[in-house]
Design an enzyme around this catalytic site. Structure first.
Site, PDB file in Angstrom:
ATOM      1  N   ARG A 114     -31.491  23.331 133.681  1.00 34.92           N
ATOM      2  CA  ARG A 114     -30.181  22.700 133.801  1.00 34.92           C
ATOM      3  C   ARG A 114     -29.803  22.566 135.273  1.00 34.92           C
ATOM      4  NH1 ARG A 114     -25.654  27.221 131.866  1.00 34.92           N
ATOM      5  NH2 ARG A 114     -26.354  28.891 133.223  1.00 34.92           N
ATOM      6  N   ASN A 152     -19.532  22.368 135.463  1.00 38.27           N
ATOM      7  CA  ASN A 152     -19.619  23.780 135.086  1.00 38.27           C
ATOM      8  C   ASN A 152     -20.272  24.544 136.229  1.00 38.27           C
ATOM      9  OD1 ASN A 152     -19.311  25.770 132.798  1.00 38.27           O
ATOM     10  ND2 ASN A 152     -21.452  26.112 133.324  1.00 38.27           N
ATOM     11  N   GLU A 153     -19.560  25.519 136.741  1.00 47.81           N
ATOM     12  CA  GLU A 153     -20.115  26.392 137.784  1.00 47.81           C
ATOM     13  C   GLU A 153     -20.875  25.605 138.851  1.00 47.81           C
ATOM     14  OE1 GLU A 153     -22.357  29.539 135.945  1.00 47.81           O
ATOM     15  OE2 GLU A 153     -20.526  30.625 135.434  1.00 47.81           O
ATOM     16  N   CYS A 161     -29.664  20.781 148.806  1.00 48.91           N
ATOM     17  CA  CYS A 161     -30.816  19.936 148.511  1.00 48.91           C
ATOM     18  C   CYS A 161     -31.346  19.397 149.831  1.00 48.91           C
ATOM     19  CB  CYS A 161     -30.385  18.785 147.608  1.00 48.91           C
ATOM     20  SG  CYS A 161     -31.632  17.482 147.489  1.00 48.91           S
ATOM     21  N   GLU A 308     -15.056  32.442 131.312  1.00 49.92           N
ATOM     22  CA  GLU A 308     -16.261  32.965 130.652  1.00 49.92           C
ATOM     23  C   GLU A 308     -16.398  34.453 130.900  1.00 49.92           C
ATOM     24  OE1 GLU A 308     -20.032  31.306 131.670  1.00 49.92           O
ATOM     25  OE2 GLU A 308     -19.318  29.250 131.597  1.00 49.92           O
ATOM     26  N   TRP A 316     -29.539  37.688 131.134  1.00 50.66           N
ATOM     27  CA  TRP A 316     -30.256  37.278 132.348  1.00 50.66           C
ATOM     28  C   TRP A 316     -30.524  38.397 133.341  1.00 50.66           C
ATOM     29  CZ3 TRP A 316     -26.358  38.421 135.635  1.00 50.66           C
ATOM     30  CH2 TRP A 316     -25.042  38.141 135.233  1.00 50.66           C
ATOM     31  N   GLU A 356     -30.682  30.837 126.209  1.00 49.74           N
ATOM     32  CA  GLU A 356     -29.621  31.839 126.084  1.00 49.74           C
ATOM     33  C   GLU A 356     -29.521  32.418 124.675  1.00 49.74           C
ATOM     34  OE1 GLU A 356     -26.477  29.528 127.939  1.00 49.74           O
ATOM     35  OE2 GLU A 356     -26.800  30.673 129.776  1.00 49.74           O
ATOM     36  N   HIS A 359     -28.107  35.882 124.582  1.00 51.76           N
ATOM     37  CA  HIS A 359     -26.844  36.154 125.278  1.00 51.76           C
ATOM     38  C   HIS A 359     -25.768  36.361 124.213  1.00 51.76           C
ATOM     39  CE1 HIS A 359     -23.306  35.513 127.768  1.00 51.76           C
ATOM     40  NE2 HIS A 359     -24.065  35.492 128.844  1.00 51.76           N
TER      41      HIS A 359
HETATM   42  C1  GAL Z   1     -22.656  30.975 133.118  1.00 54.09           C
HETATM   43  C2  GAL Z   1     -22.709  29.578 132.569  1.00 54.09           C
HETATM   44  C3  GAL Z   1     -22.795  29.556 131.067  1.00 54.09           C
HETATM   45  C4  GAL Z   1     -23.797  30.569 130.592  1.00 54.09           C
HETATM   46  C5  GAL Z   1     -23.408  31.918 131.113  1.00 54.09           C
HETATM   47  C6  GAL Z   1     -24.325  33.012 130.675  1.00 54.09           C
HETATM   48  O1  GAL Z   1     -23.228  30.989 134.383  1.00 54.09           O
HETATM   49  O2  GAL Z   1     -21.580  28.840 132.954  1.00 54.09           O
HETATM   50  O3  GAL Z   1     -23.155  28.257 130.654  1.00 54.09           O
HETATM   51  O4  GAL Z   1     -25.056  30.210 131.055  1.00 54.09           O
HETATM   52  O5  GAL Z   1     -23.436  31.908 132.508  1.00 54.09           O
HETATM   53  O6  GAL Z   1     -23.971  34.250 131.220  1.00 54.09           O
END
Ligand code: GAL
Length: 754
Positions: A114, A152-153, A161, A308, A316, A356, A359
């Protein structure tokens, strides 16, 4: 279809990332029921849906999304609608390979994970802004869409780059910044190592180099990357604003080093944050406090959203500890205590496939079996009772300053010690105040200082004359300022401050820095048998080296507290005896000289050693450890200006030293902890009139002096609160004051009422 059953207008938002496109229709129906059962009132929709929204270039399919939004709305669940631009579809990678990011080593990153886009890619920028616009046009005034979630983030995986388009963009950014190549040469100090440029066309980003980079070039590169990603955000905001006036956010990641969030927050209506503290670390609770105080600070004190977190464990880390029983609710309420008006998780339903899969989610693989679901429902119930807290502010009298530019500069500097961790000073000082029970704001260096009594200036590496002026004014009005080592060392181009570091702060502090000593603690030349350094001397084989002492090889510098009040503060905190207070410095020590002393010769370090600094000396370096060559020189000083004071800490003071100094400064600044005499492990925060009491410890505790209505249990407390391990309570003073009002508009005021 279920009737509207969401939380009341002023309730805390609760929900998470929702990815119904990964599931079938039956599961969607089930989700609506489960969300209702859990008290979910807000979901972030479509975050990774670009491939479904624009399956081929320029062809949009929004009907499936419309159906979901309609159904959620009918079920009383509001939508934080994502623009879906964090992961471009495969057609972009194949048709426009130049949109893929290139690493420092020249490796092009492939499709299949991603965030595979270059922040400078014109194709990506055009397509992402277009998608945001198409979505805003269709859903911009949908009653169920209460806010926008851009991308997102940003920068999480790819924040720079080195591809062709980025390199060209860097050159034109430099040209805008410097106008002439001479100005760039001057700013980058290209006279050094023969780096002079004749034309902007010759300039490249700091990719892989034979050896040390040019620090000024690197600092500008970091500024540029921040600017490029911010440009992506602004492009999408512009597209949304053409069709919708709903509040906009993009999710931050705490003090994420690549992006200057102080700058970014100015463009957002709501600050939101993603945070995954490690439950395996005892400092997890501090981490929650730090990041929340930062988010509140970035929004100038306004409530923020936790966008989040995980209900249980992430997937991870090498080892992914689950939260301990109670911790999901405890840390969630802690965030509310620190100013969050919403608690959202990644993600609603634990994925069945993909990276994930393991997760945590609000609905785990086991469904309602197991320990997650009851915790999810439990938190929903608790948050549902916290309506009265929404919109209120958490007030603090202590501010810790953060500055992204300074952090970049400190990282870009090569030596004298290059093992700096990001924002280390701000984190350390924040932690000290938090552990002692004080409310703290973490704010940018341009923040309004009015209302604070103490301001900590930790490792603000870039000299900022305007900040010096404002701090001077603050102290003149009775404020207490603590400045720490490694502040005001370079100018904004990375050129060293001449005439003694601290530059424009010297007058306020009464001292300047003439020499620095980095105590490394590890051998500079691995494998060399250096006597007195790490290995035992090989007498008499190493006849000469055996006699050589190298105090630089220590982790600490000895610090002797000589000020009676500071010594008392340390003794009270630690119970230590009169002599031998357990205070030390860190790997870093500085030699101070009196500021403005006409006899003081900048070129002669010796001058500083023979003279007092003209300010109160609170602590001095001792012969122990890496400070051996600094014996007797000031380690902590105080310049008094009326009732205001400016402290300078010339080392990385250890936690005991910091706590002692903070206690002393709090006394002089008349700042009190949120609640006095709290048991170990217990945190208290006040949000508006509500008192949050949080027991992070493993033992049940009794907290005295708490009276009022416990919103979480409905119980009336009369002077005492019994708090089991890992639980929190929110106490409303009784009788409730009819005049008390939230200090700012609740974030969730946009949510439809029940
Ligand atoms: C964030 C991300 C989410 C998911 C999450 C997992 O970095 O925005 O999409 O990947 O981590 O911890």
């Amino acid at each position: 279809m279920a009737s509207a059953t969401i939380l009341p207008l002023d309730s805390v938002a609760y929900g998470g990332d929702y990815n119904p496109e990964q599931w079938d229709a039956e599961t969607f129906e089930r989700d609506l029921e489960l969300m209702r059962a859990a008290g979910v009132n807000l979901v972030s929709l479509g975050i990774f849906s670009w491939a479904s929204l624009e399956p081929t270039e320029g062809t949009y399919d929004l009907d499936w999304l419309a159906a979901i939004i309609d159904r959620l709305h009918a079920a009383g669940i509001s939508v934080d609608l994502a623009t879906g631009t964090a992961s471009p579809p495969v057609w972009m990678a194949r048709r426009y390979p130049q949109s893929l990011p290139v690493t420092r080593e020249g490796v092009r990153l492939e499709f299949g994970s991603r965030q595979q886009y270059s922040p400078s890619s014109s194709v990506y920028r055009r397509a992402s802004a277009a998608l945001a616009g198409v979505l805003a046009q269709r859903f911009g005034d949908h009653p169920g869409v209460v806010m926008w979630h851009v991308n997102n983030e940003y920068g999480c995986h790819v924040s720079e780059c080195f591809g062709e388009e980025s390199r060209a963009a860097f050159r034109s950014w430099l040209q805008d910044r410097y106008q002439t190549i001479e100005a760039l040469n001057e700013a980058w100090g290209t006279a050094f190592w023969s780096q002079r440029y004749a034309d902007f066309a010759e300039v490249e980003p700091p990719a892989t180099m034979p050896t040390l980079h040019n620090p000024s070039q690197l600092l500008d590169w970091r500024r540029f990357n921040n600017h490029q990603l911010l440009g992506c955000l602004l492009g999408e905001i512009e597209s949304i604003r053409a069709h919708s006036d709903r509040p906009i956010t993009t999710n931050f990641m705490g003090a994420f080093p690549p992006l200057d969030y102080v700058q970014w927050a100015q463009h957002l209506d709501i600050v939101s944050d993603d945070h995954y503290p490690d439950p395996a670390r005892p400092s997890g609770a501090w981490d929650v406090a730090w990041q929340s105080d930062l988010m509140r600070g970035l929004g100038d004190g306004r409530p923020f959203l936790l966008m989040e977190q995980t209900t249980d464990a992430v997937q991870w880390r090498t080892r992914n500890s689950p939260k301990r029983p109670g911790q999901y609710e405890l840390w969630s309420l802690q965030r509310v205590a620190h100013g969050a008006d919403g608690i959202l998780q990644f993600q609603w339903r634990q994925s069945r496939r993909g990276a994930e899969t393991f997760h945590g989610g609000m609905v785990p693989h086991a469904g309602r079996a197991g320990r997650t679901w009851p915790a999810v429902v439990g938190l929903g119930e608790t948050l549902g009772r916290l309506g009265p807290v929404v919109g209120a502010r958490t007030e603090a009298q202590v501010a810790v300053l953060v500055d992204w530019q300074s952090n970049w500069a400190l990282q870009a500097a090569i030596g004298p010690a290059t093992e700096e961790t990001d924002f280390a000073g701000a984190k350390a000082w924040h932690r000290t105040w938090w552990e002692l029970g004080y409310a703290v704001d973490v704010v940018g260096t341009a923040a309004d200082l009015t209302g604070y009594r103490v301001v900590v200036v930790p490792q603000i590496f870039i000299e900022d004359a305007e900040l010096a002026r404002r701090l001077t004014e603050f102290v003149a009005q009775g404020g207490q300022v603590i400045v720490t080592a490694r502040s005001f060392v370079v100018d904004p181009t990375m050129a060293a401050v001449l005439g003694g570091y601290l530059g424009s702060l010297r007058e306020l502090l009464g001292v300047g820095v003439t020499d620095v000593v980095a105590a490394t603690g590890t051998p500079a030349n691995d494998g060399e048998n250096v006597a007195g350094y790490v290995e035992e001397p090989l007498t008499p084989v190493h006849r000469i080296s055996t006699a050589v002492r190298t105090p630089g090889g220590c982790d600490v510098t000895g610090v002797d507290v000589v000020d009676e009040d500071l010594a008392r503060a340390v003794r009270d905190l630690t119970g230590a005896a009169e002599d031998g207070l357990p205070v030390a410095g860190g790997r870093w020590a500085e030699v101070l000289a009196p500021a403005g002393d006409p006899a003081y010769d900048y070129d002669s370090g010796a001058a500083a050693r023979s003279r007092e600094t003209g300010v109160d000396v609170l602590a001095r370096f001792t012969a122990e450890g890496g400070g051996a060559d600094l014996t007797g020189l000031p380690a902590i000083t105080r310049a008094s200006h009326g009732s205001g004071s400016a402290y300078y800490v010339a080392t990385d003071l250890d936690p005991v030293g910091r706590a002692g100094l903070a206690t002393l400064v709090a006394q002089r600044g008349a700042v009190a902890p949120v609640l006095a005499d709290l048991p170990e492990g217990v945190e208290a925060q006040r949000r508006g009139e509500h008192l949050f009491v949080l027991n992070h410890g493993d033992e049940q505790v009794v907290v005295p002096g708490v009276t009022g209505l416990d919103l979480t249990t409905g119980e009336h407390l009369d002077g005492e609160l019994t708090l089991p391990a890992r639980t929190a309570r929110v106490v409303e003073p009784t009788p409730a004051s009819p005049t008390s009002e939230p200090a700012s508009a609740p974030l969730t005021s946009a949510l439809p009422s029940r």
